[in-house]
Motif scaffolding. Structure first.
Motif, PDB file in Angstrom:
ATOM      1  N   MET A  10      14.819 -39.118  -9.680  1.00 16.79           N
ATOM      2  CA  MET A  10      15.687 -38.675  -8.596  1.00 16.79           C
ATOM      3  C   MET A  10      14.869 -37.811  -7.631  1.00 16.79           C
ATOM      4  SD  MET A  10      19.266 -36.595  -8.580  1.00 16.79           S
ATOM      5  CE  MET A  10      20.174 -38.047  -8.995  1.00 16.79           C
ATOM      6  N   ARG A  11      15.060 -38.050  -6.344  1.00 16.65           N
ATOM      7  CA  ARG A  11      14.333 -37.301  -5.324  1.00 16.65           C
ATOM      8  C   ARG A  11      15.107 -36.027  -4.947  1.00 16.65           C
ATOM      9  NH1 ARG A  11      13.819 -42.770  -3.283  1.00 16.65           N
ATOM     10  NH2 ARG A  11      11.651 -43.390  -3.322  1.00 16.65           N
ATOM     11  N   HIS A  12      14.376 -34.935  -4.903  1.00 14.32           N
ATOM     12  CA  HIS A  12      14.922 -33.651  -4.481  1.00 14.32           C
ATOM     13  C   HIS A  12      14.217 -33.219  -3.198  1.00 14.32           C
ATOM     14  CE1 HIS A  12      16.206 -33.737  -8.677  1.00 14.32           C
ATOM     15  NE2 HIS A  12      17.063 -32.779  -8.372  1.00 14.32           N
ATOM     16  N   PHE A  13      14.578 -32.075  -2.701  1.00 17.00           N
ATOM     17  CA  PHE A  13      13.994 -31.518  -1.487  1.00 17.00           C
ATOM     18  C   PHE A  13      12.463 -31.581  -1.516  1.00 17.00           C
ATOM     19  CE2 PHE A  13      12.089 -27.591   0.233  1.00 17.00           C
ATOM     20  CZ  PHE A  13      12.262 -27.850   1.583  1.00 17.00           C
ATOM     21  N   GLU A  14      11.888 -31.211  -2.633  1.00 13.39           N
ATOM     22  CA  GLU A  14      10.421 -31.146  -2.743  1.00 13.39           C
ATOM     23  C   GLU A  14       9.746 -32.510  -2.629  1.00 13.39           C
ATOM     24  OE1 GLU A  14      12.212 -27.550  -4.432  1.00 13.39           O
ATOM     25  OE2 GLU A  14      12.593 -29.663  -4.829  1.00 13.39           O
ATOM     26  N   HIS A  15      10.493 -33.579  -2.750  1.00  8.68           N
ATOM     27  CA  HIS A  15       9.928 -34.925  -2.668  1.00  8.68           C
ATOM     28  C   HIS A  15       9.824 -35.445  -1.240  1.00  8.68           C
ATOM     29  CE1 HIS A  15      11.481 -34.827  -6.889  1.00  8.68           C
ATOM     30  NE2 HIS A  15      10.248 -35.239  -7.068  1.00  8.68           N
ATOM     31  N   PHE A  16      10.165 -34.613  -0.254  1.00  8.40           N
ATOM     32  CA  PHE A  16      10.144 -35.040   1.141  1.00  8.40           C
ATOM     33  C   PHE A  16       9.262 -34.127   1.989  1.00  8.40           C
ATOM     34  CE2 PHE A  16      14.290 -36.522  -0.490  1.00  8.40           C
ATOM     35  CZ  PHE A  16      14.130 -37.876  -0.274  1.00  8.40           C
ATOM     36  N   PRO A  17       7.951 -34.151   1.754  1.00  8.01           N
ATOM     37  CA  PRO A  17       7.066 -33.293   2.560  1.00  8.01           C
ATOM     38  C   PRO A  17       6.974 -33.777   4.011  1.00  8.01           C
ATOM     39  CG  PRO A  17       5.769 -34.704   1.120  1.00  8.01           C
ATOM     40  CD  PRO A  17       7.212 -34.918   0.752  1.00  8.01           C
ATOM     41  N   VAL A  18       6.770 -32.839   4.905  1.00  6.78           N
ATOM     42  CA  VAL A  18       6.616 -33.164   6.323  1.00  6.78           C
ATOM     43  C   VAL A  18       5.479 -34.174   6.492  1.00  6.78           C
ATOM     44  CG1 VAL A  18       5.993 -32.230   8.585  1.00  6.78           C
ATOM     45  CG2 VAL A  18       7.539 -30.949   7.083  1.00  6.78           C
ATOM     46  N   GLY A  19       5.725 -35.170   7.317  1.00 11.69           N
ATOM     47  CA  GLY A  19       4.735 -36.213   7.574  1.00 11.69           C
ATOM     48  C   GLY A  19       4.900 -37.449   6.712  1.00 11.69           C
ATOM     49  N   SER A  20       5.723 -37.366   5.680  1.00 12.45           N
ATOM     50  CA  SER A  20       5.955 -38.539   4.825  1.00 12.45           C
ATOM     51  C   SER A  20       6.707 -39.605   5.602  1.00 12.45           C
ATOM     52  CB  SER A  20       6.793 -38.159   3.603  1.00 12.45           C
ATOM     53  OG  SER A  20       6.126 -37.216   2.815  1.00 12.45           O
ATOM     54  N   THR A  21       6.366 -40.863   5.335  1.00 10.09           N
ATOM     55  CA  THR A  21       7.089 -41.974   5.941  1.00 10.09           C
ATOM     56  C   THR A  21       7.512 -42.939   4.843  1.00 10.09           C
ATOM     57  OG1 THR A  21       5.076 -43.229   6.366  1.00 10.09           O
ATOM     58  CG2 THR A  21       5.878 -41.816   8.147  1.00 10.09           C
ATOM     59  N   TYR A  22       8.615 -43.617   5.094  1.00 10.55           N
ATOM     60  CA  TYR A  22       9.202 -44.519   4.111  1.00 10.55           C
ATOM     61  C   TYR A  22       9.667 -45.792   4.804  1.00 10.55           C
ATOM     62  CZ  TYR A  22       9.463 -40.019   1.765  1.00 10.55           C
ATOM     63  OH  TYR A  22       9.150 -38.792   1.242  1.00 10.55           O
ATOM     64  N   GLU A  23       9.250 -46.920   4.295  1.00 13.33           N
ATOM     65  CA  GLU A  23       9.744 -48.199   4.786  1.00 13.33           C
ATOM     66  C   GLU A  23      11.099 -48.445   4.137  1.00 13.33           C
ATOM     67  OE1 GLU A  23       8.227 -49.857   7.216  1.00 13.33           O
ATOM     68  OE2 GLU A  23       6.658 -48.327   7.180  1.00 13.33           O
ATOM     69  N   LEU A  24      12.077 -48.829   4.932  1.00 13.92           N
ATOM     70  CA  LEU A  24      13.452 -48.941   4.450  1.00 13.92           C
ATOM     71  C   LEU A  24      13.892 -50.368   4.162  1.00 13.92           C
ATOM     72  CD1 LEU A  24      15.090 -46.370   6.884  1.00 13.92           C
ATOM     73  CD2 LEU A  24      14.078 -45.955   4.617  1.00 13.92           C
ATOM     74  N   GLY A  25      13.071 -51.328   4.493  1.00 14.91           N
ATOM     75  CA  GLY A  25      13.432 -52.713   4.245  1.00 14.91           C
ATOM     76  C   GLY A  25      13.822 -53.430   5.522  1.00 14.91           C
ATOM     77  N   ALA A  26      14.268 -54.657   5.362  1.00 16.36           N
ATOM     78  CA  ALA A  26      14.603 -55.513   6.506  1.00 16.36           C
ATOM     79  C   ALA A  26      15.966 -56.150   6.301  1.00 16.36           C
ATOM     80  CB  ALA A  26      13.539 -56.587   6.679  1.00 16.36           C
ATOM     81  N   THR A  27      16.672 -56.327   7.413  1.00 14.87           N
ATOM     82  CA  THR A  27      17.987 -56.965   7.413  1.00 14.87           C
ATOM     83  C   THR A  27      18.063 -57.893   8.618  1.00 14.87           C
ATOM     84  OG1 THR A  27      18.957 -54.944   6.483  1.00 14.87           O
ATOM     85  CG2 THR A  27      20.484 -56.557   7.438  1.00 14.87           C
ATOM     86  N   ARG A  28      18.400 -59.144   8.386  1.00 19.61           N
ATOM     87  CA  ARG A  28      18.571 -60.107   9.480  1.00 19.61           C
ATOM     88  C   ARG A  28      20.055 -60.187   9.833  1.00 19.61           C
ATOM     89  NH1 ARG A  28      15.036 -63.446  11.409  1.00 19.61           N
ATOM     90  NH2 ARG A  28      13.760 -63.366   9.528  1.00 19.61           N
ATOM     91  N   LEU A  29      20.353 -60.074  11.122  1.00 16.30           N
ATOM     92  CA  LEU A  29      21.735 -60.158  11.587  1.00 16.30           C
ATOM     93  C   LEU A  29      22.044 -61.560  12.097  1.00 16.30           C
ATOM     94  CD1 LEU A  29      22.313 -56.810  13.515  1.00 16.30           C
ATOM     95  CD2 LEU A  29      22.839 -57.383  11.158  1.00 16.30           C
ATOM     96  N   THR A  30      23.190 -62.060  11.705  1.00 21.52           N
ATOM     97  CA  THR A  30      23.658 -63.364  12.161  1.00 21.52           C
ATOM     98  C   THR A  30      24.746 -63.167  13.220  1.00 21.52           C
ATOM     99  OG1 THR A  30      25.444 -63.499  10.544  1.00 21.52           O
ATOM    100  CG2 THR A  30      23.259 -64.325   9.845  1.00 21.52           C
ATOM    101  N   SER A  31      25.095 -64.231  13.911  1.00 21.70           N
ATOM    102  CA  SER A  31      26.228 -64.182  14.853  1.00 21.70           C
ATOM    103  C   SER A  31      27.488 -63.741  14.129  1.00 21.70           C
ATOM    104  CB  SER A  31      26.462 -65.558  15.479  1.00 21.70           C
ATOM    105  OG  SER A  31      25.378 -65.926  16.270  1.00 21.70           O
ATOM    106  N   GLU A  32      27.678 -64.259  12.911  1.00 25.09           N
ATOM    107  CA  GLU A  32      28.875 -63.913  12.136  1.00 25.09           C
ATOM    108  C   GLU A  32      28.904 -62.419  11.803  1.00 25.09           C
ATOM    109  OE1 GLU A  32      26.784 -66.502  11.366  1.00 25.09           O
ATOM    110  OE2 GLU A  32      28.095 -68.085  12.111  1.00 25.09           O
ATOM    111  N   ASP A  33      27.740 -61.854  11.458  1.00 22.36           N
ATOM    112  CA  ASP A  33      27.657 -60.413  11.183  1.00 22.36           C
ATOM    113  C   ASP A  33      28.061 -59.611  12.418  1.00 22.36           C
ATOM    114  OD1 ASP A  33      26.531 -60.879   8.610  1.00 22.36           O
ATOM    115  OD2 ASP A  33      24.492 -60.802   9.419  1.00 22.36           O
ATOM    116  N   ILE A  34      27.496 -60.000  13.557  1.00 18.06           N
ATOM    117  CA  ILE A  34      27.725 -59.273  14.806  1.00 18.06           C
ATOM    118  C   ILE A  34      29.191 -59.339  15.210  1.00 18.06           C
ATOM    119  CG2 ILE A  34      27.197 -59.325  17.287  1.00 18.06           C
ATOM    120  CD1 ILE A  34      24.293 -60.171  16.434  1.00 18.06           C
ATOM    121  N   ILE A  35      29.761 -60.526  15.180  1.00 18.26           N
ATOM    122  CA  ILE A  35      31.161 -60.704  15.572  1.00 18.26           C
ATOM    123  C   ILE A  35      32.100 -60.021  14.585  1.00 18.26           C
ATOM    124  CG2 ILE A  35      32.987 -62.441  15.863  1.00 18.26           C
ATOM    125  CD1 ILE A  35      30.708 -64.291  17.009  1.00 18.26           C
ATOM    126  N   GLY A  36      31.813 -60.133  13.299  1.00 16.77           N
ATOM    127  CA  GLY A  36      32.650 -59.495  12.281  1.00 16.77           C
ATOM    128  C   GLY A  36      32.689 -57.987  12.434  1.00 16.77           C
TER     129      GLY A  36
END
Length: 159
Positions: free
Chosen positions: A1-27
């Protein structure tokens, strides 16, 4: 589990990818942002966008979902102070893949709660061409590890 101390200034995190469809947008638009250029491809074609585009709020919700799944769900997050900045930088269209990233801009112990720290994140998303489409700054509260809280108190109480 991540706590405050696990987020030092300058850290970066890739969050993943999500593709949006017309159906997603309209919904999403049907429920939360029923503007014609989000709902109706024909109306959207006549709009300044020249075609269907996702609501900026939809884009933000997608990136927030990525952020929660990648970092916050397995953390000691205690909530947020809100958003300091939100920018919709470029229209998101059907078929676009959103790639989220989080960077720690600031981290500090909470001034009144020694067992808590605050972390300011910059969340950004780019489309499949690497073009920026979304930016948000937010400050979150995290519990500190017991060791981190004890260390901070010991340092603060030294003469």
């Amino acid at each position: 589990m991540r706590h405050f101390e696990h987020f030092p200034v300058g850290s970066t995190y890739e969050l993943g990818a999500t593709r949006l469809t017309s159906e997603d947008i309209i919904g999403y638009a049907r429920v939360y942002d029923p503007m014609p250029f989000h709902l109706d491809p024909e109306a959207a074609a006549r709009s300044p966008f020249g075609g269907l585009v996702a609501s900026g709020w939809h884009t933000g919700a997608v990136v927030m979902g990525q952020f929660v799944r990648a970092l916050l769900a397995d953390s000691a997050c205690q909530g947020s102070y809100g958003m300091d900045e939100v920018r919709f930088l470029k229209p998101v269209r059907p078929g676009d893949e959103l790639r989220g990233r989080a960077a720690v801009e600031e981290a500090a112990p909470h001034p009144r709660r020694p067992d808590t720290g605050t972390v300011r994140f910059l969340l950004e998303a780019v489309d499949g061409h690497g073009q920026p489409v979304y930016r948000m700054r937010t400050r979150l509260l995290f519990a500190r590890t017991a060791a981190g809280a004890v260390m901070r108190e010991a340092t603060a109480t030294r003469p």
